[in-house]
Design a protein around this motif. Structure first.
Motif, PDB file in Angstrom:
ATOM      1  N   ALA A  45       0.825  -1.171  -0.114  1.00  0.00           N
ATOM      2  CA  ALA A  45       0.079  -0.234   0.208  1.00  0.00           C
ATOM      3  C   ALA A  45       0.766   0.938   0.100  1.00  0.00           C
ATOM      4  CB  ALA A  45      -0.892   0.542   1.091  1.00  0.00           C
ATOM      5  N   LYS A  46       0.775   1.986  -0.714  1.00  0.00           N
ATOM      6  CA  LYS A  46       1.441   3.086  -1.135  1.00  0.00           C
ATOM      7  C   LYS A  46       1.325   4.314   0.413  1.00  0.00           C
ATOM      8  CE  LYS A  46       2.506   6.793  -4.247  1.00  0.00           C
ATOM      9  NZ  LYS A  46       2.289   7.205  -5.507  1.00  0.00           N
ATOM     10  N   ASP A  47       2.368   4.801   0.891  1.00  0.00           N
ATOM     11  CA  ASP A  47       2.242   5.601   2.040  1.00  0.00           C
ATOM     12  C   ASP A  47       1.914   6.642   1.330  1.00  0.00           C
ATOM     13  OD1 ASP A  47       3.927   7.948   3.997  1.00  0.00           O
ATOM     14  OD2 ASP A  47       4.401   5.881   5.005  1.00  0.00           O
ATOM     15  N   PRO A  48       0.953   8.259   2.519  1.00  0.00           N
ATOM     16  CA  PRO A  48       0.344   8.591   2.480  1.00  0.00           C
ATOM     17  C   PRO A  48       0.947  10.173   1.904  1.00  0.00           C
ATOM     18  CG  PRO A  48      -0.845   7.772   4.259  1.00  0.00           C
ATOM     19  CD  PRO A  48       0.384   7.369   4.170  1.00  0.00           C
ATOM     20  N   SER A  49       2.214   9.947   2.725  1.00  0.00           N
ATOM     21  CA  SER A  49       3.281  11.063   2.110  1.00  0.00           C
ATOM     22  C   SER A  49       3.774  10.732   0.901  1.00  0.00           C
ATOM     23  CB  SER A  49       4.761  10.792   2.915  1.00  0.00           C
ATOM     24  OG  SER A  49       4.577   9.301   2.909  1.00  0.00           O
ATOM     25  N   GLU A  50       3.738   9.665  -0.149  1.00  0.00           N
ATOM     26  CA  GLU A  50       3.819  10.168  -1.287  1.00  0.00           C
ATOM     27  C   GLU A  50       2.352  10.069  -1.999  1.00  0.00           C
ATOM     28  OE1 GLU A  50       5.545   5.805  -1.703  1.00  0.00           O
ATOM     29  OE2 GLU A  50       7.179   6.449  -0.481  1.00  0.00           O
ATOM     30  N   MET A  51       1.694  10.551  -1.682  1.00  0.00           N
ATOM     31  CA  MET A  51       0.864  10.579  -2.502  1.00  0.00           C
ATOM     32  C   MET A  51       0.470  11.806  -3.067  1.00  0.00           C
ATOM     33  SD  MET A  51      -2.545   8.095  -0.357  1.00  0.00           S
ATOM     34  CE  MET A  51      -2.051   6.349  -0.499  1.00  0.00           C
ATOM     35  N   THR A  52      -0.341  12.253  -4.323  1.00  0.00           N
ATOM     36  CA  THR A  52      -1.212  13.645  -4.663  1.00  0.00           C
ATOM     37  C   THR A  52      -2.545  13.721  -4.556  1.00  0.00           C
ATOM     38  OG1 THR A  52       0.887  13.956  -5.993  1.00  0.00           O
ATOM     39  CG2 THR A  52      -0.481  15.204  -6.497  1.00  0.00           C
ATOM     40  N   ILE A  53      -3.040  14.113  -3.521  1.00  0.00           N
ATOM     41  CA  ILE A  53      -4.508  14.348  -3.773  1.00  0.00           C
ATOM     42  C   ILE A  53      -5.149  15.680  -4.122  1.00  0.00           C
ATOM     43  CG2 ILE A  53      -6.421  14.009  -2.232  1.00  0.00           C
ATOM     44  CD1 ILE A  53      -5.028  11.864  -2.186  1.00  0.00           C
ATOM     45  N   ALA A 112      -6.329  10.685  -5.742  1.00  0.00           N
ATOM     46  CA  ALA A 112      -7.439  10.662  -5.903  1.00  0.00           C
ATOM     47  C   ALA A 112      -7.630  11.853  -6.010  1.00  0.00           C
ATOM     48  CB  ALA A 112      -7.477   9.891  -4.561  1.00  0.00           C
ATOM     49  N   ILE A 113      -8.904  11.993  -6.547  1.00  0.00           N
ATOM     50  CA  ILE A 113      -9.687  13.109  -5.804  1.00  0.00           C
ATOM     51  C   ILE A 113     -10.952  13.196  -5.627  1.00  0.00           C
ATOM     52  CG2 ILE A 113     -10.925  14.888  -7.909  1.00  0.00           C
ATOM     53  CD1 ILE A 113      -8.980  13.323 -10.254  1.00  0.00           C
ATOM     54  N   VAL A 114     -11.138  14.346  -4.415  1.00  0.00           N
ATOM     55  CA  VAL A 114     -12.184  14.502  -3.822  1.00  0.00           C
ATOM     56  C   VAL A 114     -12.828  15.912  -4.770  1.00  0.00           C
ATOM     57  CG1 VAL A 114     -12.746  15.203  -1.508  1.00  0.00           C
ATOM     58  CG2 VAL A 114     -10.572  14.120  -1.833  1.00  0.00           C
ATOM     59  N   LEU A 115     -13.887  16.013  -5.251  1.00  0.00           N
ATOM     60  CA  LEU A 115     -14.812  17.037  -6.170  1.00  0.00           C
ATOM     61  C   LEU A 115     -16.155  17.265  -5.114  1.00  0.00           C
ATOM     62  CD1 LEU A 115     -15.185  17.856  -8.218  1.00  0.00           C
ATOM     63  CD2 LEU A 115     -16.378  16.387  -9.090  1.00  0.00           C
ATOM     64  N   GLY A 116     -16.004  18.695  -5.131  1.00  0.00           N
ATOM     65  CA  GLY A 116     -17.968  18.788  -4.901  1.00  0.00           C
ATOM     66  C   GLY A 116     -18.273  20.445  -6.463  1.00  0.00           C
ATOM     67  N   ALA A 132     -12.616   6.704 -15.149  1.00  0.00           N
ATOM     68  CA  ALA A 132     -12.386   6.134 -16.153  1.00  0.00           C
ATOM     69  C   ALA A 132     -10.701   5.301 -16.098  1.00  0.00           C
ATOM     70  CB  ALA A 132     -13.105   5.802 -17.300  1.00  0.00           C
ATOM     71  N   SER A 133      -9.753   6.620 -15.424  1.00  0.00           N
ATOM     72  CA  SER A 133      -8.769   6.553 -16.184  1.00  0.00           C
ATOM     73  C   SER A 133      -8.402   5.534 -14.217  1.00  0.00           C
ATOM     74  CB  SER A 133      -8.002   7.949 -15.716  1.00  0.00           C
ATOM     75  OG  SER A 133      -8.334   7.932 -14.437  1.00  0.00           O
ATOM     76  N   GLY A 134      -9.005   5.239 -13.471  1.00  0.00           N
ATOM     77  CA  GLY A 134      -8.816   3.937 -13.026  1.00  0.00           C
ATOM     78  C   GLY A 134      -8.257   5.362 -11.343  1.00  0.00           C
ATOM     79  N   ILE A 135      -9.067   6.589 -11.237  1.00  0.00           N
ATOM     80  CA  ILE A 135      -8.620   7.845 -10.228  1.00  0.00           C
ATOM     81  C   ILE A 135      -9.288   7.318  -8.907  1.00  0.00           C
ATOM     82  CG2 ILE A 135      -7.867   9.417  -9.718  1.00  0.00           C
ATOM     83  CD1 ILE A 135      -6.252  10.234 -12.423  1.00  0.00           C
ATOM     84  N   ALA A 317      -7.241   4.755  -2.380  1.00  0.00           N
ATOM     85  CA  ALA A 317      -5.763   5.389  -3.034  1.00  0.00           C
ATOM     86  C   ALA A 317      -4.839   4.175  -3.066  1.00  0.00           C
ATOM     87  CB  ALA A 317      -5.083   6.085  -3.132  1.00  0.00           C
ATOM     88  N   GLN A 318      -5.124   2.691  -1.698  1.00  0.00           N
ATOM     89  CA  GLN A 318      -4.953   1.799  -0.900  1.00  0.00           C
ATOM     90  C   GLN A 318      -5.078   1.347  -1.188  1.00  0.00           C
ATOM     91  OE1 GLN A 318      -4.437   3.078   2.850  1.00  0.00           O
ATOM     92  NE2 GLN A 318      -2.282   4.129   2.588  1.00  0.00           N
ATOM     93  N   GLY A 319      -6.037   0.622  -1.822  1.00  0.00           N
ATOM     94  CA  GLY A 319      -7.421  -0.161  -2.636  1.00  0.00           C
ATOM     95  C   GLY A 319      -7.709  -1.055  -1.382  1.00  0.00           C
ATOM     96  N   LYS A 320      -8.398   0.416  -0.145  1.00  0.00           N
ATOM     97  CA  LYS A 320      -9.189   0.100   0.539  1.00  0.00           C
ATOM     98  C   LYS A 320     -11.069   0.656   0.073  1.00  0.00           C
ATOM     99  CE  LYS A 320      -6.072   0.171   4.056  1.00  0.00           C
ATOM    100  NZ  LYS A 320      -5.834   0.699   5.372  1.00  0.00           N
TER     101      LYS A 320
END
Length: 352
Positions: A45-53, A112-116, A132-135, A317-320
């Motif tokens: 699982a990717k570490d949150p510190s390495e993620m771009t949200i 991952a994307i959070v959208l309003g 569809a891009s898998g994000i 993003a971690q697959g959960k």
């Protein structure tokens, strides 16, 4: 002798069978080794510190959305996310700009994307493409007209609209408006394309039609759209006050409309009217605390939307997968009687 030979051959066959079973490899029995499934392996699982949200808010600087944004930032800080990208709009009319921001997030290969969503229908196909891009896509505050998202955190807006109508009737009765008296209620909204507002109006009308006196009417044929522009909202308030001599109440189903009504009513000193708004701002707080107006506001838990929205994004993003795809964050009716209660303060001033 023949029986003895048969017996010896059977024993030999059994030995070969046991030996063959003992040679099976883990790759032949994946169902018996769930810990080896990639999505369930913590080490992979990717570490949150390495993620771009990416967090795509609606209106930058808006009091309501500033609280949602703060929730998102607090969650990012808590989880150690170093790259939380926040984008937003100047008004709710900028649909094309939000589409571009969403496409930019996909092009940047966000984790991952959070959208309003600024428009529930216009944003549906762009969200389909992004998903569809898998994000992973997390929706906050406003429902989107597609099932292609992974989690959504928002108010049950139909029920919230019913709560608002019930409160409007209570305030009109408390003000002394008689059941046989002609009474009109005006409404203005931030956007006609927002599913949030559509659902709130649906709930408001349903409760009103079932419970309000026949002589009390909602001005459904003159609902004004201010596009989240406060100056427009104030102007519309003045228009209502001039055009409808039997106006007894106003309803703002979103923050900008509420602020516009508050400002317009105070400028005109129309303490004879009652008001039900949505969300919590400096303007509505001042109006409530002054005690001159009969006013209540439906307060959402928008900080929770931003905070839990980012946490859900990281887990996806971690697959959960979330236990529930649609999460109702709930509301409270706030007025002069309960504004200083602990449960109210913890929502309107989170983290303080």
């Amino acid at each position: 002798m023949k029986k003895k030979l048969i017996s010896m051959l059977m024993i030999a066959a059994m030995a070969v069978s046991v030996a063959a079973c003992g040679k099976s490899t883990p790759s032949e029995t994946p169902s018996e080794t769930p810990s080896e499934t990639p999505s369930e392996t913590p080490a992979e699982a990717k570490d949150p510190s390495e993620m771009t949200i990416y967090f795509l808010t609606k209106i930058l600087g808006n009091q309501y959305w500033a609280v949602v944004e703060q929730g998102a930032k607090d969650a990012a800080k808590e989880l150690g996310i170093k790259n939380l990208v926040v984008t937003g709009l100047a008004s709710e009319a900028e649909v094309e700009k939000q589409v571009q921001q969403l496409q930019d997030a996909v092009a940047a290969q966000a984790d991952a994307i959070v959208l309003g969503p600024v428009d529930s229908t216009a944003m549906a196909n762009p969200v389909n493409d992004a998903h569809a891009s898998g994000i992973p896509i997390v929706i906050v505050d406003t429902m989107i007209n597609t099932e292609n998202y992974d989690a959504a955190l928002m108010t049950n807006n139909v029920q919230a609209g019913k709560d608002a109508a019930k409160e409007m009737i209570r305030l009109l009765e408390e003000k002394g408006v008689k059941k046989e008296e002609v009474a009109e209620v005006a409404i203005q909204i931030g956007s006609s394309g927002s599913q949030t507002i559509i659902d709130r109006l649906k709930g408001f009308y349903e409760y009103w039609d079932a419970n309000a006196p026949q002589t009390w009417t909602v001005l459904r044929d003159d609902v004004k759209v201010n596009d989240g522009d406060i100056s427009k909202a104030v102007g519309f308030t003045q228009d209502f006050l001039t055009a409808y001599p039997n106006l007894k109440g106003v309803f703002g189903p979103n923050n900008g409309s509420t602020v516009g009504f508050v400002t317009g009513l105070k400028e005109a000193n129309r303490t004879d009217l009652v008001m039900v708004g949505f969300d919590f701002s400096t303007e509505i707080e001042t109006m409530i605390r002054e005690g001159k107006f009969n006013v209540s506001t439906v307060v959402q838990k928008q900080y929770l939307m931003g905070y839990e929205g980012v946490k859900q994004a990281v887990e996806l993003a971690q697959g959960k997968k979330p236990a529930t795809k649609l999460i109702d964050t709930g509301v409270l009716i706030v007025d002069l009687k309960n504004i200083d209660n602990d449960d109210v303060q913890s929502i309107i001033k989170p983290g303080k």
